[in-house]
Every structure is written in C-alpha cells, then in structure tokens.
Design an enzyme around this catalytic site. Structure first.
Site, PDB file in Angstrom:
ATOM      1  N   ASN A 126      34.623  37.125  34.825  1.00 53.71           N
ATOM      2  CA  ASN A 126      34.820  38.463  35.398  1.00 53.71           C
ATOM      3  C   ASN A 126      36.246  38.503  35.957  1.00 53.71           C
ATOM      4  OD1 ASN A 126      34.828  40.848  36.792  1.00 53.71           O
ATOM      5  ND2 ASN A 126      33.301  40.241  38.320  1.00 53.71           N
ATOM      6  N   LYS A 178      37.791  40.904  37.178  1.00 55.99           N
ATOM      7  CA  LYS A 178      37.962  41.870  38.284  1.00 55.99           C
ATOM      8  C   LYS A 178      39.236  42.683  38.022  1.00 55.99           C
ATOM      9  CE  LYS A 178      35.202  38.853  41.108  1.00 55.99           C
ATOM     10  NZ  LYS A 178      34.831  38.344  42.424  1.00 55.99           N
ATOM     11  N   HIS A 218      27.447  44.594  40.645  1.00 61.65           N
ATOM     12  CA  HIS A 218      28.219  43.507  41.265  1.00 61.65           C
ATOM     13  C   HIS A 218      28.353  43.788  42.767  1.00 61.65           C
ATOM     14  CE1 HIS A 218      31.512  40.849  42.313  1.00 61.65           C
ATOM     15  NE2 HIS A 218      31.212  40.165  41.220  1.00 61.65           N
ATOM     16  N   GLU A 252      30.756  43.543  44.725  1.00 59.13           N
ATOM     17  CA  GLU A 252      31.956  44.307  45.107  1.00 59.13           C
ATOM     18  C   GLU A 252      31.750  45.799  44.852  1.00 59.13           C
ATOM     19  OE1 GLU A 252      34.685  41.902  42.888  1.00 59.13           O
ATOM     20  OE2 GLU A 252      34.362  40.284  44.340  1.00 59.13           O
ATOM     21  N   GLU A 309      24.444  36.006  42.490  1.00 58.80           N
ATOM     22  CA  GLU A 309      25.736  35.784  43.141  1.00 58.80           C
ATOM     23  C   GLU A 309      25.571  35.980  44.639  1.00 58.80           C
ATOM     24  OE1 GLU A 309      29.333  36.378  40.300  1.00 58.80           O
ATOM     25  OE2 GLU A 309      28.892  38.268  41.267  1.00 58.80           O
ATOM     26  N   GLY A 313      34.301  34.443  45.851  1.00 62.87           N
ATOM     27  CA  GLY A 313      35.714  34.442  46.222  1.00 62.87           C
ATOM     28  C   GLY A 313      36.017  33.699  47.512  1.00 62.87           C
ATOM     29  N   SER A 334      32.231  31.180  43.289  1.00 63.24           N
ATOM     30  CA  SER A 334      33.117  30.011  43.369  1.00 63.24           C
ATOM     31  C   SER A 334      32.749  28.910  42.381  1.00 63.24           C
ATOM     32  CB  SER A 334      33.161  29.474  44.804  1.00 63.24           C
ATOM     33  OG  SER A 334      33.640  30.477  45.682  1.00 63.24           O
TER      34      SER A 334
HETATM   35  P1  13P Z   1      34.541  33.845  42.222  1.00 64.03           P
HETATM   36  O1  13P Z   1      34.224  32.936  41.085  1.00 64.03           O
HETATM   37  O2  13P Z   1      35.996  34.146  42.364  1.00 64.03           O
HETATM   38  O3  13P Z   1      33.897  33.389  43.504  1.00 64.03           O
HETATM   39  O4  13P Z   1      33.881  35.270  41.893  1.00 64.03           O
HETATM   40  C1  13P Z   1      32.559  35.302  41.514  1.00 64.03           C
HETATM   41  C2  13P Z   1      32.262  36.653  41.008  1.00 64.03           C
HETATM   42  O5  13P Z   1      32.237  37.608  41.747  1.00 64.03           O
HETATM   43  C3  13P Z   1      32.044  36.810  39.569  1.00 64.03           C
HETATM   44  O6  13P Z   1      31.485  38.054  39.284  1.00 64.03           O
END
Ligand code: 13P
Length: 271
Positions: free
Chosen positions: A9, A11, A95, A97, A172, A178, A217
């Site tokens: 992803n 982002k 997601h 976010e 997640e 993140g 992560s």
């Molecule tokens: P990270 O791997 O940067 O923690 O992000 C995970 C994520 O949100 C994947 O959709």
C-alpha cells in the site's frame, strides 16, 4: 490450503520517476516467485503507469479506495469501473487512515465493498482496533463490528460472489500502522483466528479459504515469524513497500512459506 498474498500500500507516496524505478526493480525481483500473489495499491494518478509497467508480469495492481457510486456528481471520487478500466483487480477498503482521517464508517465500507464486488474487484477489507480500544480489551468487539457491518449486507449471492473473487481480510491494528511497533505473531494469530471463526459462522467452507493478511509495520525482518502463523496468509505492507529490496524480501518470505502453488477451481467453490 491457502496461497499467500503480499499487498503493498503505497499510500500517498511516489512520482513518475520513482514509481518507474520501484516497479521495474520489483518486476525483475519477483519474476521467479510463483507460490504467492503480489499486488501494489498505488495512488490513482499512477494506475495508468502501473498498468503499463506491470501488465505482463506476476504483479497485480489495485486502488487504495473506491466510491460506491458508478458515476455522477461526486467531485474527487473514483468509481469501481474506473479502477477496472485501468486493469485493477484489487481494491483496499476501510483502511484505518480512511476511517480516522476521512471519517469513513462501517456503513460506507459496506457500500464500497458491495460496489467493488459488483465490478469484479477483489475487495481487501481492513479491520483493526486503535490503541485505546486495544488497551481497553475491545479488540474482538471492534473487529467483529467492522466485519459484521460488511458481512451483514451481503446476501448469499453476493457472499458467493465475494468468495469467487477471493475476498481478503486485512487485520491492521491501528497502533501498529506506521509506528514501527508490530503485533507479536501470537497476537496476530489470535485475531486472525478470531476473524476466520467469525467467517465460519456464516460459511465454514468459505472460512477455510479466505485469506487474512496482517498489516502494521511489516518488514523483511519480521515477515517470517508473522507469515508462519497458521492463520496469517501474508501481509499488507505500507512503508516497506516503497523500498524495492525490502518489499521483494517480504514477498520472498511469503513465497517460501506458501505451501499451495496455485488456486484450483475447487478453491473458489463455497460449499
Ligand atoms: P506500515 O507498514 O507503514 O505500518 O503501514 C501499514 C499499512 O497501513 C498498510 O495498509
């Protein structure tokens, strides 16, 4: 048996030049990996570029979200058919976010899920609890409510359709996204098993076939212990998916742990 899946992803990262370097390196690096599925979910403006660089490869591409409507006066929105027009086969939904920063709800995730499967997109439904919910012992309650909001809207025909498209769940934990802080393999396994059992309440045959991937992560250094857990079928990778060598290493772990080299027709049939 399930085939592992690794989804990057991106982002809101990338530009034409950096995307090209990343995708060319991945195309090269993943070429010989046959035992798992690999996907990159890129920002919408780069889907065309993803298609042109990935179409003859073993890497699929997808969107990071989709609108539930087919067309109309929805400024800034992208419809399921726009994604399929650009060759997308997957789409991320719900997601954290999107839920936290853009106020998307369980209800809107359900509507998007429905629209995605009707357009033949494989939905990757993200679920997971915040740190406060985790600390309050509410993980299962939250994950169940996020799953149920979608599953409850699916009639039998839509459920079968989602299974035919190999719908994916992504656990997640928001506190691991993140942050550099990863769920332990045991924590991930516990919730993945919970998710599978919840699907089994709807359809036992489907539960054993659905892929449940872990995100938060994921790195090359922790992928092996996570993906080795019995109910963890790969990863949803954020930051590490922007680094070709790191993402390739994660895909190699998934590939080496996948015991089933290909999905058969039978795997699609929900009994
Ligand atoms: P990270 O791997 O940067 O923690 O992000 C995970 C994520 O949100 C994947 O959709």
């Amino acid at each position: 048996m399930r085939r592992n899946l690794v989804v990057g992803n991106w982002k809101m990262h990338g530009n034409i030049k950096s995307n090209q370097l990343l995708l060319e390196s991945l195309t090269d690096g993943l070429r010989d990996l046959k035992n798992s599925d690999y996907v990159v979910c890129v920002p919408n403006p780069y889907l065309f570029q993803a298609r042109s660089l990935l179409e003859a490869t073993n890497i699929a591409w997808g969107g990071q979200n989709v609108n539930q409507f087919e067309e109309g006066a929805f400024t800034g929105a992208v419809s399921p058919h726009m994604l399929t027009d650009l060759g997308c086969t997957y789409v991320l939904l719900g997601h954290s976010e999107r839920r936290v920063l853009f106020h998307e709800t369980n209800l809107s995730a359900a509507a998007r899920f429905d629209a995605a499967i009707k357009a033949d997109l494989t939905p990757i439904l993200c679920v997971g609890e915040t740190l406060a919910e985790h600390d309050a012992g509410l993980t299962e309650v939250i994950v169940a409510s996020q799953m149920d909001a979608v599953m409850a809207t699916l009639g039998d025909e839509d459920f079968a359709r989602a299974m035919h498209l190999n719908m994916v769940f992504a656990y997640e934990p928001v506190w691991a996204v993140g942050t550099g802080k990863t769920a332990t393999p045991e924590q991930a396994q516990e919730i993945h098993q919970f998710i599978r059992q919840r699907i089994a309440r709807r359809n036992a045959g489907a539960a054993s076939k659905v892929r449940i991937i872990y995100g938060g992560s994921v790195k090359a250094s922790n992928a092996k212990e996570l993906f080795a857990m019995p109910d963890v079928d790969g990863g949803l990778v954020g930051g590490a998916s922007l680094n070709a060598k790191e993402f390739e290493a994660i895909c190699r772990v998934a590939n080496s742990l996948s015991s089933n080299p290909c999905l058969t027709e039978e795997d699609h049939i929900v009994s």
